[in-house]
Design a protein around this motif. Structure first.
Motif, PDB file in Angstrom:
ATOM      1  N   ALA A  33       0.826  -1.203   0.000  1.00  0.00           N
ATOM      2  CA  ALA A  33       0.000   0.000   0.000  1.00  0.00           C
ATOM      3  C   ALA A  33       0.863   1.256   0.000  1.00  0.00           C
ATOM      4  CB  ALA A  33      -0.940  -0.003   1.197  1.00  0.00           C
ATOM      5  N   VAL A  34       1.960   1.235   0.728  1.00  0.00           N
ATOM      6  CA  VAL A  34       2.866   2.385   0.765  1.00  0.00           C
ATOM      7  C   VAL A  34       3.491   2.600  -0.606  1.00  0.00           C
ATOM      8  CG1 VAL A  34       5.044   3.254   1.708  1.00  0.00           C
ATOM      9  CG2 VAL A  34       3.329   2.293   3.244  1.00  0.00           C
ATOM     10  N   GLU A  35       3.927   1.533  -1.249  1.00  0.00           N
ATOM     11  CA  GLU A  35       4.510   1.656  -2.590  1.00  0.00           C
ATOM     12  C   GLU A  35       3.482   2.174  -3.590  1.00  0.00           C
ATOM     13  OE1 GLU A  35       7.710   1.421  -3.605  1.00  0.00           O
ATOM     14  OE2 GLU A  35       8.048   1.282  -1.442  1.00  0.00           O
ATOM     15  N   LEU A  36       2.270   1.664  -3.524  1.00  0.00           N
ATOM     16  CA  LEU A  36       1.210   2.132  -4.414  1.00  0.00           C
ATOM     17  C   LEU A  36       0.855   3.589  -4.111  1.00  0.00           C
ATOM     18  CD1 LEU A  36      -0.713   1.483  -6.694  1.00  0.00           C
ATOM     19  CD2 LEU A  36      -2.304   0.536  -5.005  1.00  0.00           C
ATOM     20  N   ALA A  37       0.844   3.963  -2.850  1.00  0.00           N
ATOM     21  CA  ALA A  37       0.544   5.341  -2.453  1.00  0.00           C
ATOM     22  C   ALA A  37       1.557   6.310  -3.054  1.00  0.00           C
ATOM     23  CB  ALA A  37       0.533   5.462  -0.937  1.00  0.00           C
ATOM     24  N   LYS A  38       2.816   5.906  -3.128  1.00  0.00           N
ATOM     25  CA  LYS A  38       3.839   6.754  -3.738  1.00  0.00           C
ATOM     26  C   LYS A  38       3.532   7.003  -5.204  1.00  0.00           C
ATOM     27  CE  LYS A  38       7.516   5.291  -0.609  1.00  0.00           C
ATOM     28  NZ  LYS A  38       8.790   4.544  -0.500  1.00  0.00           N
ATOM     29  N   HIS A  39       3.079   5.962  -5.906  1.00  0.00           N
ATOM     30  CA  HIS A  39       2.727   6.114  -7.324  1.00  0.00           C
ATOM     31  C   HIS A  39       1.481   6.985  -7.484  1.00  0.00           C
ATOM     32  CE1 HIS A  39       5.699   3.336  -8.905  1.00  0.00           C
ATOM     33  NE2 HIS A  39       5.372   2.481  -7.953  1.00  0.00           N
ATOM     34  N   VAL A  40       0.513   6.791  -6.609  1.00  0.00           N
ATOM     35  CA  VAL A  40      -0.722   7.589  -6.672  1.00  0.00           C
ATOM     36  C   VAL A  40      -0.415   9.064  -6.458  1.00  0.00           C
ATOM     37  CG1 VAL A  40      -2.901   8.052  -5.487  1.00  0.00           C
ATOM     38  CG2 VAL A  40      -2.239   5.696  -5.992  1.00  0.00           C
ATOM     39  N   LEU A  41       0.366   9.377  -5.428  1.00  0.00           N
ATOM     40  CA  LEU A  41       0.685  10.781  -5.155  1.00  0.00           C
ATOM     41  C   LEU A  41       1.534  11.387  -6.259  1.00  0.00           C
ATOM     42  CD1 LEU A  41       1.268  10.835  -1.313  1.00  0.00           C
ATOM     43  CD2 LEU A  41      -0.653  11.731  -2.604  1.00  0.00           C
ATOM     44  N   ASN A  42       2.433  10.612  -6.831  1.00  0.00           N
ATOM     45  CA  ASN A  42       3.235  11.114  -7.942  1.00  0.00           C
ATOM     46  C   ASN A  42       2.332  11.473  -9.114  1.00  0.00           C
ATOM     47  OD1 ASN A  42       5.586  11.771  -9.405  1.00  0.00           O
ATOM     48  ND2 ASN A  42       5.585   9.754 -10.355  1.00  0.00           N
ATOM     49  N   ALA A  43       1.370  10.618  -9.413  1.00  0.00           N
ATOM     50  CA  ALA A  43       0.443  10.897 -10.507  1.00  0.00           C
ATOM     51  C   ALA A  43      -0.412  12.124 -10.197  1.00  0.00           C
ATOM     52  CB  ALA A  43      -0.454   9.686 -10.758  1.00  0.00           C
ATOM     53  N   LEU A  44      -0.912  12.217  -8.992  1.00  0.00           N
ATOM     54  CA  LEU A  44      -1.731  13.370  -8.613  1.00  0.00           C
ATOM     55  C   LEU A  44      -0.945  14.673  -8.661  1.00  0.00           C
ATOM     56  CD1 LEU A  44      -3.777  11.982  -5.602  1.00  0.00           C
ATOM     57  CD2 LEU A  44      -4.634  12.586  -7.863  1.00  0.00           C
ATOM     58  N   ASP A  45       0.310  14.620  -8.274  1.00  0.00           N
ATOM     59  CA  ASP A  45       1.148  15.822  -8.275  1.00  0.00           C
ATOM     60  C   ASP A  45       1.454  16.316  -9.685  1.00  0.00           C
ATOM     61  OD1 ASP A  45       1.187  15.926  -5.532  1.00  0.00           O
ATOM     62  OD2 ASP A  45       3.166  14.982  -5.345  1.00  0.00           O
ATOM     63  N   HIS A  46       1.317  15.460 -10.686  1.00  0.00           N
ATOM     64  CA  HIS A  46       1.612  15.858 -12.053  1.00  0.00           C
ATOM     65  C   HIS A  46       0.369  16.270 -12.836  1.00  0.00           C
ATOM     66  CE1 HIS A  46       5.470  14.055 -11.086  1.00  0.00           C
ATOM     67  NE2 HIS A  46       5.943  14.840 -12.029  1.00  0.00           N
ATOM     68  N   ILE A  47      -0.789  16.241 -12.189  1.00  0.00           N
ATOM     69  CA  ILE A  47      -2.015  16.744 -12.835  1.00  0.00           C
ATOM     70  C   ILE A  47      -2.035  18.258 -12.658  1.00  0.00           C
ATOM     71  CG2 ILE A  47      -4.539  16.745 -12.760  1.00  0.00           C
ATOM     72  CD1 ILE A  47      -4.388  13.889 -11.650  1.00  0.00           C
ATOM     73  N   PRO A  48      -2.209  18.999 -13.722  1.00  0.00           N
ATOM     74  CA  PRO A  48      -2.234  20.465 -13.597  1.00  0.00           C
ATOM     75  C   PRO A  48      -3.334  20.920 -12.622  1.00  0.00           C
ATOM     76  CG  PRO A  48      -2.131  19.807 -15.890  1.00  0.00           C
ATOM     77  CD  PRO A  48      -2.364  18.558 -15.094  1.00  0.00           C
ATOM     78  N   GLU A  49      -3.051  21.994 -11.925  1.00  0.00           N
ATOM     79  CA  GLU A  49      -3.981  22.514 -10.908  1.00  0.00           C
ATOM     80  C   GLU A  49      -5.363  22.803 -11.505  1.00  0.00           C
ATOM     81  OE1 GLU A  49      -5.047  23.333  -7.092  1.00  0.00           O
ATOM     82  OE2 GLU A  49      -3.040  22.700  -7.705  1.00  0.00           O
ATOM     83  N   LYS A  50      -5.416  23.341 -12.716  1.00  0.00           N
ATOM     84  CA  LYS A  50      -6.692  23.673 -13.334  1.00  0.00           C
ATOM     85  C   LYS A  50      -7.554  22.444 -13.577  1.00  0.00           C
ATOM     86  CE  LYS A  50      -5.161  27.853 -15.634  1.00  0.00           C
ATOM     87  NZ  LYS A  50      -4.961  28.547 -16.908  1.00  0.00           N
ATOM     88  N   VAL A  51      -6.914  21.306 -13.815  1.00  0.00           N
ATOM     89  CA  VAL A  51      -7.651  20.063 -14.069  1.00  0.00           C
ATOM     90  C   VAL A  51      -8.156  19.455 -12.770  1.00  0.00           C
ATOM     91  CG1 VAL A  51      -7.478  17.744 -15.055  1.00  0.00           C
ATOM     92  CG2 VAL A  51      -6.310  19.660 -16.161  1.00  0.00           C
ATOM     93  N   ARG A  52      -7.360  19.575 -11.709  1.00  0.00           N
ATOM     94  CA  ARG A  52      -7.763  19.004 -10.430  1.00  0.00           C
ATOM     95  C   ARG A  52      -8.957  19.753  -9.932  1.00  0.00           C
ATOM     96  NH1 ARG A  52      -2.736  18.947  -6.620  1.00  0.00           N
ATOM     97  NH2 ARG A  52      -1.586  19.992  -8.211  1.00  0.00           N
TER      98      ARG A  52
END
Length: 52
Positions: A33-52
Motif C-alpha cells: 500500500a505504501v509503494e502504491l501510495a507513492k505512485h498515486v501521489l506522484n500521478a496526482l502531483d503531475h495533474i495540472p492545478e486547473k484540471v484538479r
C-alpha cells in the motif's frame, strides 16, 4: 525533562494517509500500500492545478 519530538514530513503524512485508505479498502499489505501510495501521489502531483 526534555521531550523529543519526531519530525514527520508533509510528504510522509500524505503517503501514510493514502496508504491507510488503500489498506482499509482492499486486501493489500501495508508495504504494498505504501509503494502504491507513492505512485498515486506522484500521478496526482503531475495533474495540472486547473484540471484538479
Amino acid at each position: 525533562m526534555a521531550v523529543e519530538t519526531v519530525y514527520v514530513s508533509h510528504y510522509d503524512r500524505r503517503i501514510r494517509l493514502v496508504a491507510d485508505a488503500l489498506t482499509q479498502n482492499s486486501k493489500l499489505a501495508d508495504e504494498a500500500a505504501v509503494e502504491l501510495a507513492k505512485h498515486v501521489l506522484n500521478a496526482l502531483d503531475h495533474i495540472p492545478e486547473k484540471v484538479r
